[in-house]
Design a protein around this motif. Structure first.
Motif, mmCIF file in Angstrom:
data_model
loop_
_atom_site.group_PDB
_atom_site.id
_atom_site.type_symbol
_atom_site.label_atom_id
_atom_site.label_comp_id
_atom_site.label_asym_id
_atom_site.label_seq_id
_atom_site.Cartn_x
_atom_site.Cartn_y
_atom_site.Cartn_z
ATOM 1 N N LEU A 121 -6.357 3.514 3.599
ATOM 2 C CA LEU A 121 -7.416 2.556 3.577
ATOM 3 C C LEU A 121 -8.553 2.481 2.568
ATOM 4 N N ALA A 122 -8.529 3.738 2.245
ATOM 5 C CA ALA A 122 -10.265 4.042 1.275
ATOM 6 C C ALA A 122 -9.786 3.454 -0.189
ATOM 7 N N GLY A 123 -8.032 3.322 -0.643
ATOM 8 C CA GLY A 123 -6.989 2.445 -2.052
ATOM 9 C C GLY A 123 -6.843 3.761 -2.580
ATOM 10 N N ARG A 124 -7.003 4.890 -1.754
ATOM 11 C CA ARG A 124 -7.029 6.305 -3.041
ATOM 12 C C ARG A 124 -5.398 6.632 -2.739
ATOM 13 N N LEU A 125 -4.681 5.377 -3.230
ATOM 14 C CA LEU A 125 -2.623 5.938 -2.527
ATOM 15 C C LEU A 125 -1.800 4.574 -3.480
ATOM 16 N N ASP A 126 -3.045 3.744 -4.166
ATOM 17 C CA ASP A 126 -2.339 2.390 -4.973
ATOM 18 C C ASP A 126 -0.762 3.588 -5.817
ATOM 19 N N GLY A 127 -0.344 3.323 -6.067
ATOM 20 C CA GLY A 127 0.553 3.116 -7.000
ATOM 21 C C GLY A 127 1.337 4.168 -6.542
ATOM 22 N N VAL A 128 1.373 5.357 -5.569
ATOM 23 C CA VAL A 128 2.002 6.350 -4.727
ATOM 24 C C VAL A 128 3.044 6.564 -4.234
ATOM 25 N N SER A 129 3.821 7.217 -3.963
ATOM 26 C CA SER A 129 4.857 7.586 -3.537
ATOM 27 C C SER A 129 4.350 7.479 -2.089
ATOM 28 N N VAL A 130 4.067 7.220 -1.209
ATOM 29 C CA VAL A 130 3.964 7.021 0.705
ATOM 30 C C VAL A 130 4.724 8.352 0.956
ATOM 31 N N SER A 131 6.062 8.685 0.685
ATOM 32 C CA SER A 131 7.215 9.812 1.467
ATOM 33 C C SER A 131 6.498 11.179 0.625
ATOM 34 N N SER A 132 6.679 11.042 -0.566
ATOM 35 C CA SER A 132 6.335 13.001 -1.207
ATOM 36 C C SER A 132 5.080 12.849 -1.079
ATOM 37 N N THR A 133 4.378 12.147 -1.248
ATOM 38 C CA THR A 133 2.770 12.057 -0.776
ATOM 39 C C THR A 133 2.220 12.637 0.183
ATOM 40 N N TYR A 134 3.239 12.202 1.970
ATOM 41 C CA TYR A 134 2.960 12.700 2.895
ATOM 42 C C TYR A 134 3.257 13.797 3.115
ATOM 43 N N LEU A 135 5.071 14.705 2.885
ATOM 44 C CA LEU A 135 5.731 15.471 2.655
ATOM 45 C C LEU A 135 4.626 16.977 1.826
ATOM 46 N N HIS A 136 4.006 16.141 0.397
ATOM 47 C CA HIS A 136 2.805 17.217 -0.165
ATOM 48 C C HIS A 136 1.809 17.500 0.685
#
Length: 174
Positions: A121-136
């Motif tokens: 919502l803050a626009g900090r995940l643009d262009g990144v893999s959601v699944s790998s970000t969640y696991l990290h």
């Protein structure tokens, strides 16, 4: 005497009345949210970018979500699992460690998802893999709360809770 009451007396990790359960949860949740929110804001480089009012608003929102998740989802599931494990019922310390471990696992899984939603919502995940970000995020967030819960916050909250609700006798048994 019911089996659940016997288990509670042996484990001494759960309060008896609903009021006491809520107070214990509020105390534990407050300590965990303050530390985990600060840790995650620091990790994201946001501590210096947010005003005190923004941090306070973020704390209130995060606290409400964490308390509801702990009270109605993670807590009941963790208690059910902990009470079903004979190992956890063998001694107070094993019960406390088992319950803490299960609560940390559940809360990290859910609150990491909350953190990802707020980052999105803050626009900090643009262009990144959601699944790998969640696991990290899960891996990073698991490293702090378990030792903090077992070594610092858990004993502190049980001590304060014992002083407030049970008197000196309960402090020794919690």
């Amino acid at each position: 005497m019911s089996i659940m009451i016997q288990v509670r007396e042996r484990m001494s990790i759960l309060s008896v009345s609903k009021k006491e359960q809520v107070m214990f949860g509020l105390m534990m949740c407050t300590g965990m949210v303050v530390v985990m929110m600060t840790f995650n804001l620091w990790h994201a480089g946001m501590l210096s970018q947010m005003s005190v009012m923004q941090m306070l608003i973020q704390f209130v929102i995060c606290f409400v979500i964490a308390f509801l998740v702990e009270s109605f989802i993670v807590g009941p599931v963790a208690r059910k699992i902990a009470f079903s494990i004979p190992f956890a019922r063998a001694s107070k310390i094993k019960g406390v460690v088992t319950m803490s471990f299960l609560m940390v696992i559940g809360m990290v899984l859910v609150m990491s998802l909350y953190g990802m939603i707020t980052a999105y919502l803050a626009g900090r995940l643009d262009g990144v893999s959601v699944s790998s970000t969640y696991l990290h995020t899960i891996a990073r967030n698991f490293s702090l709360p378990l030792p903090y819960q077992l070594i610092v916050l858990g004993p502190l909250v049980r001590y304060v809770f014992g002083k407030l609700f049970r008197g000196q006798a309960a402090v020794a048994s919690v």
